[in-house]
Design a protein around this motif. Sequence first.
Motif, mmCIF file in Angstrom:
data_model
loop_
_atom_site.group_PDB
_atom_site.id
_atom_site.type_symbol
_atom_site.label_atom_id
_atom_site.label_comp_id
_atom_site.label_asym_id
_atom_site.label_seq_id
_atom_site.Cartn_x
_atom_site.Cartn_y
_atom_site.Cartn_z
ATOM 1 N N THR A 95 0.867 -1.340 0.052
ATOM 2 C CA THR A 95 0.131 0.108 -0.098
ATOM 3 C C THR A 95 0.785 1.289 -0.062
ATOM 4 O OG1 THR A 95 -1.649 -1.161 1.336
ATOM 5 C CG2 THR A 95 -1.989 1.144 1.221
ATOM 6 N N GLU A 96 1.955 1.266 0.963
ATOM 7 C CA GLU A 96 2.775 2.522 0.917
ATOM 8 C C GLU A 96 3.387 2.653 -0.316
ATOM 9 O OE1 GLU A 96 4.157 2.883 5.471
ATOM 10 O OE2 GLU A 96 5.087 1.102 4.330
ATOM 11 N N TRP A 97 3.869 1.548 -0.935
ATOM 12 C CA TRP A 97 4.574 1.698 -2.355
ATOM 13 C C TRP A 97 3.854 2.198 -3.501
ATOM 14 C CZ3 TRP A 97 4.029 -1.247 -6.985
ATOM 15 C CH2 TRP A 97 4.936 -0.900 -7.884
ATOM 16 N N LEU A 98 2.437 1.645 -3.472
ATOM 17 C CA LEU A 98 1.568 2.084 -4.379
ATOM 18 C C LEU A 98 1.314 3.826 -4.175
ATOM 19 C CD1 LEU A 98 -1.543 -0.393 -4.384
ATOM 20 C CD2 LEU A 98 0.050 0.106 -6.081
ATOM 21 N N ASP A 99 1.241 4.188 -2.962
ATOM 22 C CA ASP A 99 1.211 5.599 -2.610
ATOM 23 C C ASP A 99 2.434 6.543 -3.287
ATOM 24 O OD1 ASP A 99 -1.372 5.653 -1.241
ATOM 25 O OD2 ASP A 99 -0.482 5.536 0.523
ATOM 26 N N GLU A 104 3.607 9.446 -9.611
ATOM 27 C CA GLU A 104 4.378 9.352 -10.951
ATOM 28 C C GLU A 104 3.450 8.820 -12.172
ATOM 29 O OE1 GLU A 104 7.676 8.917 -11.751
ATOM 30 O OE2 GLU A 104 8.112 10.426 -9.711
ATOM 31 N N ASN A 105 2.432 7.915 -11.842
ATOM 32 C CA ASN A 105 1.588 7.544 -12.928
ATOM 33 C C ASN A 105 0.858 8.623 -13.306
ATOM 34 O OD1 ASN A 105 2.638 4.850 -12.624
ATOM 35 N ND2 ASN A 105 0.914 4.455 -11.498
ATOM 36 N N LEU A 106 0.230 9.460 -12.334
ATOM 37 C CA LEU A 106 -0.554 10.687 -12.601
ATOM 38 C C LEU A 106 0.358 11.775 -13.484
ATOM 39 C CD1 LEU A 106 -2.976 11.217 -9.437
ATOM 40 C CD2 LEU A 106 -3.330 10.603 -11.785
ATOM 41 N N LYS A 107 1.624 11.812 -13.214
ATOM 42 C CA LYS A 107 2.433 12.772 -13.939
ATOM 43 C C LYS A 107 2.806 12.466 -15.460
ATOM 44 C CE LYS A 107 6.741 13.080 -12.340
ATOM 45 N NZ LYS A 107 7.809 13.354 -11.547
ATOM 46 N N SER A 108 2.551 10.869 -15.764
ATOM 47 C CA SER A 108 2.660 10.503 -17.123
ATOM 48 C C SER A 108 1.434 10.873 -17.530
ATOM 49 C CB SER A 108 2.959 9.117 -17.241
ATOM 50 O OG SER A 108 3.562 8.552 -16.111
#
Length: 163
Positions: A95-99, A104-108
């Motif tokens: 969960t922490e890693w997904l956060d 980053e994903n939203l930046k793309s």
Amino acid sequence: MSWQTVDGAHEGHAAIEVPGGHEVTGIQGDTLILDDGTKVSISETAGWRARCTCSWKAELMIERVTDRDVEPKSHQAFDPEGGPAPKWVETTCHTEWLDHVRPENLKSVCQAAEASRASDRSLDEAVAAARESGASWADIGDAVGISRQSAHVRWRRFDATDQ
Ligand SMILES: [Zn+2]
């Protein structure tokens, strides 16, 4: 068990933490192999922490406690053995890693949307210029790969004389 982003830029896992700041790079039976090549017993496991190949790591380590009589706090896990993270600890780390990777994903997405807007804008400008120099809607439709009618509907607002 590790987690990867679609583009492969980030790979995270619930890392075993040991005292002294060394990273655990492997497990052989009851032995942990550290990044400097030394080996220690899995009983040296101090806790677990989400880590990523981009060098990000979770702020908080989930501490391993071995005293059965003490109620573990929220960032503690009872585990007499040491070694790989207990299931719920691994889930917490995930969960922490997904956060960590979500921004980053939203930046793309933002970058792709911006690029898409820019190319729409330059297509609009090219169409307007072509109309000014006398191209027909059929010509423009052919050039874009859509019908005359679709070209007209999409760009007629640039066409002052064509209502
Ligand atoms: Zn990362």
